[in-house]
Write a protein that holds these residues in place. Structure first.
Motif, PDB file in Angstrom:
ATOM      1  N   PRO A  20      62.113  17.742 -16.343  1.00 48.73           N
ATOM      2  CA  PRO A  20      62.721  18.128 -17.799  1.00 48.73           C
ATOM      3  C   PRO A  20      63.428  17.004 -18.468  1.00 48.73           C
ATOM      4  CG  PRO A  20      63.182  19.724 -15.975  1.00 48.73           C
ATOM      5  CD  PRO A  20      62.323  18.539 -15.113  1.00 48.73           C
ATOM      6  N   GLY A  21      64.037  16.078 -17.717  1.00 51.77           N
ATOM      7  CA  GLY A  21      64.816  15.268 -18.430  1.00 51.77           C
ATOM      8  C   GLY A  21      63.807  13.930 -18.871  1.00 51.77           C
ATOM      9  N   GLY A  22      62.644  13.901 -18.914  1.00 48.60           N
ATOM     10  CA  GLY A  22      61.891  13.227 -19.495  1.00 48.60           C
ATOM     11  C   GLY A  22      61.238  11.833 -18.495  1.00 48.60           C
ATOM     12  N   CYS A  23      61.945  11.953 -17.293  1.00 46.87           N
ATOM     13  CA  CYS A  23      61.579  10.986 -16.266  1.00 46.87           C
ATOM     14  C   CYS A  23      60.472  11.435 -15.442  1.00 46.87           C
ATOM     15  CB  CYS A  23      62.637  10.361 -15.557  1.00 46.87           C
ATOM     16  SG  CYS A  23      64.160   9.844 -16.435  1.00 46.87           S
ATOM     17  N   ALA A  24      59.621  10.619 -14.887  1.00 47.90           N
ATOM     18  CA  ALA A  24      58.769  11.119 -14.068  1.00 47.90           C
ATOM     19  C   ALA A  24      59.275  10.845 -12.543  1.00 47.90           C
ATOM     20  CB  ALA A  24      57.268  10.180 -14.337  1.00 47.90           C
ATOM     21  N   ARG A  25      58.645  11.741 -12.005  1.00 44.81           N
ATOM     22  CA  ARG A  25      58.931  12.071 -10.534  1.00 44.81           C
ATOM     23  C   ARG A  25      57.632  11.549  -9.732  1.00 44.81           C
ATOM     24  NH1 ARG A  25      60.522  16.937  -7.906  1.00 44.81           N
ATOM     25  NH2 ARG A  25      59.165  17.829  -9.381  1.00 44.81           N
ATOM     26  N   VAL A  26      58.059  10.841  -8.553  1.00 39.62           N
ATOM     27  CA  VAL A  26      56.930  10.523  -7.739  1.00 39.62           C
ATOM     28  C   VAL A  26      56.906  11.245  -6.599  1.00 39.62           C
ATOM     29  CG1 VAL A  26      55.423   8.569  -6.331  1.00 39.62           C
ATOM     30  CG2 VAL A  26      56.802   8.061  -8.635  1.00 39.62           C
ATOM     31  N   CYS A  27      55.738  11.883  -6.008  1.00 40.08           N
ATOM     32  CA  CYS A  27      55.590  12.708  -4.735  1.00 40.08           C
ATOM     33  C   CYS A  27      54.543  12.521  -3.961  1.00 40.08           C
ATOM     34  CB  CYS A  27      55.660  14.447  -5.336  1.00 40.08           C
ATOM     35  SG  CYS A  27      54.189  14.723  -6.000  1.00 40.08           S
ATOM     36  N   CYS A  28      54.378  13.208  -3.023  1.00 44.55           N
ATOM     37  CA  CYS A  28      53.255  13.184  -2.006  1.00 44.55           C
ATOM     38  C   CYS A  28      52.983  12.074  -1.347  1.00 44.55           C
ATOM     39  CB  CYS A  28      52.232  13.853  -2.895  1.00 44.55           C
ATOM     40  SG  CYS A  28      52.455  15.100  -3.713  1.00 44.55           S
ATOM     41  N   CYS A  29      54.025  11.447  -0.699  1.00 46.34           N
ATOM     42  CA  CYS A  29      53.604  10.204  -0.056  1.00 46.34           C
ATOM     43  C   CYS A  29      53.176  10.688   1.526  1.00 46.34           C
ATOM     44  CB  CYS A  29      54.938   9.407   0.302  1.00 46.34           C
ATOM     45  SG  CYS A  29      54.835   7.985   1.645  1.00 46.34           S
ATOM     46  N   ASN A  30      51.829  10.380   1.831  1.00 45.57           N
ATOM     47  CA  ASN A  30      51.474  10.867   3.002  1.00 45.57           C
ATOM     48  C   ASN A  30      51.793   9.714   4.194  1.00 45.57           C
ATOM     49  OD1 ASN A  30      49.979  11.526   5.117  1.00 45.57           O
ATOM     50  ND2 ASN A  30      48.036  11.983   4.126  1.00 45.57           N
ATOM     51  N   GLU A  31      52.897   9.847   4.630  1.00 47.10           N
ATOM     52  CA  GLU A  31      53.452   8.995   5.875  1.00 47.10           C
ATOM     53  C   GLU A  31      52.513   8.718   6.930  1.00 47.10           C
ATOM     54  OE1 GLU A  31      57.464   9.726   6.474  1.00 47.10           O
ATOM     55  OE2 GLU A  31      58.153   8.764   4.538  1.00 47.10           O
ATOM     56  N   THR A  32      52.088  10.137   7.488  1.00 49.60           N
ATOM     57  CA  THR A  32      51.174  10.131   8.393  1.00 49.60           C
ATOM     58  C   THR A  32      49.814   9.277   8.260  1.00 49.60           C
ATOM     59  OG1 THR A  32      52.094  12.174   9.048  1.00 49.60           O
ATOM     60  CG2 THR A  32      50.106  11.657  10.193  1.00 49.60           C
ATOM     61  N   PRO A  50      41.236   1.219  -8.689  1.00 53.96           N
ATOM     62  CA  PRO A  50      39.920   0.873  -9.210  1.00 53.96           C
ATOM     63  C   PRO A  50      38.921   1.512  -8.534  1.00 53.96           C
ATOM     64  CG  PRO A  50      41.237  -0.943  -8.746  1.00 53.96           C
ATOM     65  CD  PRO A  50      42.142   0.047  -8.427  1.00 53.96           C
ATOM     66  N   LEU A  51      39.170   2.071  -7.257  1.00 55.60           N
ATOM     67  CA  LEU A  51      38.140   2.869  -6.434  1.00 55.60           C
ATOM     68  C   LEU A  51      38.135   4.293  -6.930  1.00 55.60           C
ATOM     69  CD1 LEU A  51      38.654   1.227  -3.229  1.00 55.60           C
ATOM     70  CD2 LEU A  51      37.023   0.632  -4.718  1.00 55.60           C
ATOM     71  N   ASN A  52      38.883   4.678  -7.853  1.00 59.38           N
ATOM     72  CA  ASN A  52      38.750   6.141  -8.319  1.00 59.38           C
ATOM     73  C   ASN A  52      39.540   6.926  -7.290  1.00 59.38           C
ATOM     74  OD1 ASN A  52      39.015   7.860 -10.736  1.00 59.38           O
ATOM     75  ND2 ASN A  52      36.689   8.568  -9.893  1.00 59.38           N
ATOM     76  N   VAL A  53      40.492   6.579  -6.518  1.00 59.04           N
ATOM     77  CA  VAL A  53      41.285   7.230  -5.736  1.00 59.04           C
ATOM     78  C   VAL A  53      42.758   7.476  -5.951  1.00 59.04           C
ATOM     79  CG1 VAL A  53      42.384   7.120  -3.274  1.00 59.04           C
ATOM     80  CG2 VAL A  53      40.032   6.064  -3.626  1.00 59.04           C
ATOM     81  N   PRO A  54      43.075   8.803  -5.985  1.00 56.59           N
ATOM     82  CA  PRO A  54      44.527   9.162  -6.699  1.00 56.59           C
ATOM     83  C   PRO A  54      45.324   7.832  -5.750  1.00 56.59           C
ATOM     84  CG  PRO A  54      43.388  10.977  -5.995  1.00 56.59           C
ATOM     85  CD  PRO A  54      42.474   9.878  -5.562  1.00 56.59           C
ATOM     86  N   LEU A  55      46.359   7.520  -6.454  1.00 54.81           N
ATOM     87  CA  LEU A  55      47.362   6.512  -5.785  1.00 54.81           C
ATOM     88  C   LEU A  55      48.894   7.407  -5.655  1.00 54.81           C
ATOM     89  CD1 LEU A  55      46.737   3.439  -7.663  1.00 54.81           C
ATOM     90  CD2 LEU A  55      45.767   3.938  -5.357  1.00 54.81           C
ATOM     91  N   VAL A  56      49.161   7.922  -6.902  1.00 54.71           N
ATOM     92  CA  VAL A  56      50.482   8.458  -6.872  1.00 54.71           C
ATOM     93  C   VAL A  56      50.530   9.581  -7.867  1.00 54.71           C
ATOM     94  CG1 VAL A  56      53.053   8.190  -7.495  1.00 54.71           C
ATOM     95  CG2 VAL A  56      51.731   6.184  -6.344  1.00 54.71           C
ATOM     96  N   MET A  57      50.982  10.720  -7.391  1.00 52.62           N
ATOM     97  CA  MET A  57      51.180  11.958  -8.181  1.00 52.62           C
ATOM     98  C   MET A  57      52.341  11.868  -9.044  1.00 52.62           C
ATOM     99  SD  MET A  57      49.585  15.073  -6.178  1.00 52.62           S
ATOM    100  CE  MET A  57      48.271  14.924  -5.115  1.00 52.62           C
ATOM    101  N   VAL A  58      52.565  11.754 -10.420  1.00 49.31           N
ATOM    102  CA  VAL A  58      53.604  11.546 -11.175  1.00 49.31           C
ATOM    103  C   VAL A  58      53.590  12.911 -11.889  1.00 49.31           C
ATOM    104  CG1 VAL A  58      54.484  10.487 -13.358  1.00 49.31           C
ATOM    105  CG2 VAL A  58      52.994   9.117 -11.687  1.00 49.31           C
ATOM    106  N   ILE A  91      49.488   2.312  -0.900  1.00 48.83           N
ATOM    107  CA  ILE A  91      49.398   3.160  -1.972  1.00 48.83           C
ATOM    108  C   ILE A  91      48.163   4.234  -2.377  1.00 48.83           C
ATOM    109  CG2 ILE A  91      48.819   2.750  -4.690  1.00 48.83           C
ATOM    110  CD1 ILE A  91      50.160  -0.210  -4.159  1.00 48.83           C
ATOM    111  N   ILE A  92      47.058   3.937  -1.337  1.00 44.81           N
ATOM    112  CA  ILE A  92      46.183   4.896  -1.446  1.00 44.81           C
ATOM    113  C   ILE A  92      46.614   6.257  -1.083  1.00 44.81           C
ATOM    114  CG2 ILE A  92      43.928   5.419  -0.095  1.00 44.81           C
ATOM    115  CD1 ILE A  92      43.067   2.647  -0.552  1.00 44.81           C
ATOM    116  N   VAL A  93      47.506   6.159   0.012  1.00 45.78           N
ATOM    117  CA  VAL A  93      47.910   7.480   0.504  1.00 45.78           C
ATOM    118  C   VAL A  93      49.313   8.039  -0.216  1.00 45.78           C
ATOM    119  CG1 VAL A  93      47.322   7.029   3.026  1.00 45.78           C
ATOM    120  CG2 VAL A  93      49.631   6.242   2.273  1.00 45.78           C
ATOM    121  N   GLY A  94      49.465   7.559  -1.545  1.00 47.60           N
ATOM    122  CA  GLY A  94      50.413   7.946  -2.452  1.00 47.60           C
ATOM    123  C   GLY A  94      51.852   7.502  -2.043  1.00 47.60           C
ATOM    124  N   CYS A  95      52.250   6.484  -1.132  1.00 49.47           N
ATOM    125  CA  CYS A  95      53.325   5.842  -0.893  1.00 49.47           C
ATOM    126  C   CYS A  95      53.556   4.486  -1.763  1.00 49.47           C
ATOM    127  CB  CYS A  95      53.547   5.840   0.271  1.00 49.47           C
ATOM    128  SG  CYS A  95      53.248   6.989   1.450  1.00 49.47           S
TER     129      CYS A  95
END
Length: 149
Positions: free
Chosen positions: A20-32, A8-16, A79-83
Motif C-alpha cells: 500500500p505504501g508504494g514500495c515493493a516487497r520481495v517474497c518467496c525465498c526458497n531456502e531449501t 534470461p531463461l524465463n525462470v521467475p526470479l523474485v516475486m514483487v 536468484i533462481i529460487v527467489g532469494c
C-alpha cells in the motif's frame, strides 16, 4: 497480485508484491531449494580445481576464472529460487568452500608489537611539535604583516 521478475531463461526470479505504501516487497525465498542447488556449484568448482596443482591453490591468478564461475553459479542458483544474493546461507556455503580449498593459505605472520618507547615517543612528539611550531609561525607572520601595512 504479484509480478514475477524473470531471468534470461524465463525462470521467475523474485516475486514483487506491491504494498500500500508504494514500495515493493520481495517474497518467496526458497531456502531449501537454494541449499539443494548450491552444492552443484561446489562440485563444479571442485572439478575445476583438480586441474590446478594443490600448491598453487593459494595463488588466485592460477584459478581466478574457476572462482569467478563458482561465484556466478552461486549467484544464479540463489536468484533462481527467489532469494537475494549474497545472503547468510549462501555466504555460509561459500565459506565452507573456502575452508575446504584455502584453509592452508593463511600465512603465519609474526606477532606485531609496539616499538620501544625510545622510538615511539619521538614518532609521536615530532609531528605534534612541528604542528605547534607551524601554527605559531602562521600567527606570528599574520600579525607582522598587519603592522607593515
Amino acid at each position: 497480485q504479484y509480478t514475477p521478475s524473470r531471468s534470461p531463461l524465463n525462470v521467475p526470479l523474485v516475486m514483487v508484491i506491491p504494498s500500500p505504501g508504494g514500495c515493493a516487497r520481495v517474497c518467496c525465498c526458497n531456502e531449501t531449494g537454494m541449499l539443494e542447488r548450491l552444492p552443484r556449484c561446489g562440485k563444479a568448482f571442485a572439478t575445476m580445481m583438480r586441474k590446478v596443482d594443490v600448491w598453487k591453490w593459494c595463488n588466485l591468478s592460477e584459478f581466478m576464472v574457476y572462482y569467478e564461475r563458482f561465484t556466478n553459479c552461486t549467484e544464479v542458483e540463489t536468484i533462481i529460487v527467489g532469494c537475494y544474493w549474497p545472503n547468510p546461507l549462501a555466504q555460509s556455503f561459500i565459506t565452507g568452500i573456502h575452508r575446504q580449498f584455502f584453509s592452508n593459505c593463511t600465512r603465519n605472520r609474526g606477532h606485531w608489537e609496539d616499538p620501544p618507547d625510545e622510538v615511539l615517543i619521538p614518532l609521536i612528539a615530532v609531528p605534534v611539535l612541528l604542528t605547534v611550531v607551524m601554527a605559531g609561525l602562521v600567527v606570528w607572520r599574520s600579525r607582522r604583516t598587519d603592522r607593515l601595512l
